[in-house]
Scaffold this active site. Sequence first.
Site, mmCIF file in Angstrom:
data_model
loop_
_atom_site.group_PDB
_atom_site.id
_atom_site.type_symbol
_atom_site.label_atom_id
_atom_site.label_comp_id
_atom_site.label_asym_id
_atom_site.label_seq_id
_atom_site.Cartn_x
_atom_site.Cartn_y
_atom_site.Cartn_z
ATOM 1 N N ASP A 163 0.855 -1.200 0.000
ATOM 2 C CA ASP A 163 0.000 0.000 0.000
ATOM 3 C C ASP A 163 0.886 1.243 0.000
ATOM 4 O O ASP A 163 2.097 1.145 0.128
ATOM 5 C CB ASP A 163 -0.874 -0.003 1.271
ATOM 6 C CG ASP A 163 -0.008 -0.091 2.519
ATOM 7 O OD1 ASP A 163 0.245 -1.204 2.979
ATOM 8 O OD2 ASP A 163 0.465 0.937 3.023
ATOM 9 N N ASP A 201 0.687 3.689 2.305
ATOM 10 C CA ASP A 201 0.544 4.312 3.622
ATOM 11 C C ASP A 201 -0.408 5.519 3.507
ATOM 12 O O ASP A 201 -1.411 5.411 2.791
ATOM 13 C CB ASP A 201 1.915 4.663 4.233
ATOM 14 C CG ASP A 201 1.818 4.776 5.752
ATOM 15 O OD1 ASP A 201 1.148 3.930 6.354
ATOM 16 O OD2 ASP A 201 2.391 5.708 6.326
HETATM 17 N N1 LIG Z 1 1.170 1.206 5.768
HETATM 18 C C1 LIG Z 1 1.740 0.347 6.618
HETATM 19 N N2 LIG Z 1 2.174 0.774 7.819
HETATM 20 C C2 LIG Z 1 2.768 -0.098 8.666
HETATM 21 N N3 LIG Z 1 2.931 -1.393 8.411
HETATM 22 C C3 LIG Z 1 2.496 -1.844 7.231
HETATM 23 N N4 LIG Z 1 2.518 -3.076 6.696
HETATM 24 C C4 LIG Z 1 1.947 -2.996 5.486
HETATM 25 N N5 LIG Z 1 1.558 -1.746 5.210
HETATM 26 C C5 LIG Z 1 1.876 -1.005 6.294
#
Ligand SMILES: Nc1ncnc2[nH]cnc12
Length: 311
Positions: free
Chosen positions: A220, A222
């Site tokens: 992703d 974040d």
């Molecule tokens: N955005 C994110 N923040 C922290 N850990 C993750 N693991 C996968 N995506 C994450």
Amino acid sequence: MAEEKVLIGIIGGSGLYNLSNLTFIKLVNPETPWGFPSAPIAISSTPSGVKVAFVARHGEGHVFNPSSVPCRANIAALKSLGVRAIIAFSAVGSLREEIAPGSFILPTQIIDRTKGIRPVSFFEGTSIVAHTGFGDPFSNKLVKWLETEVEKALAKEGRGVKLFTDKTIVCMEGPQFSTRAESILYRQWGADLINMSVLPEAKLAREAELSYALIATATDYDSWRPHSAAVTAADVLKTLKSNAETSRLVAATILDDLHVSISGEGSDLFLEEAGGMKFSIMPRSVKQKPEDREKLSYILPDYFDGQQGSN
Ligand SMILES: Nc1ncnc2[nH]cnc12
Ligand SMILES: CSC[C@H]1O[C@H](OP(=O)(O)O)[C@H](O)[C@@H]1O
């Protein structure tokens, strides 16, 4: 024919709960002085007979949240099986536009944003103090080797998965994701990725003198992109399955050659962490309790076996 010892450990992260593409041999569940690993460790083999020890970081059925993963038991258990090098997989958020979900990344630096609630050292709670070097938190030689080998494995696989190298990962406490302000701040700090799991795992591997590298798999973006929704677990889940399939293929492709690199002549040069604790442990003293020395001999027999604190 490969030798009997299991020299390679793999830690599977979110979505990667087994190496079902290898031949399963048996489960082992060593009780360490720090308890049992997250799940019984699966010993499997490649077609040519190279063995690998696999542990699911979050346990069977993903029951451990990132703050309560029994990292010390996982690392100690792998060491007790003869493991010398650990490849850890992790689902990560991307802090950079070019690192799209589905990308693979080999980070070289970590920023610690955990909150001091995780046990971070094998020496914690003992009468023995050690200050371990962690300037280069991953095994430089192993990472360099992986840069070439993972690139080749991804090309062979032909799914068009990109590999990024030399990146910085933030390890946050979680289990909630970051705020937008935090996500933007981490970008300003120069970070490229974020997860909740690389610490204290990498520190403990270093204390146990194991070479450790992380293969991060982006799920992703974040929460820093101004016109996009902030990350949710549902976003992460969308990419987890295909990332896990690619991770299994990459692991299967690199294992035989990695085994040769860490077992043959010159492996001492490759495994630069071996012997690294020699100058990290504070000198022996009468105040060091024999039971603590005994406990630490489980991971560092060269320094603690058969020695009592007598001077
Ligand atoms: N955005 C994110 N923040 C922290 N850990 C993750 N693991 C996968 N995506 C994450
Ligand atoms: C499922 S999203 C957050 C979770 O995923 C990552 O786990 P892992 O590193 O074990 O793949 C991240 O670190 C968080 O623990």
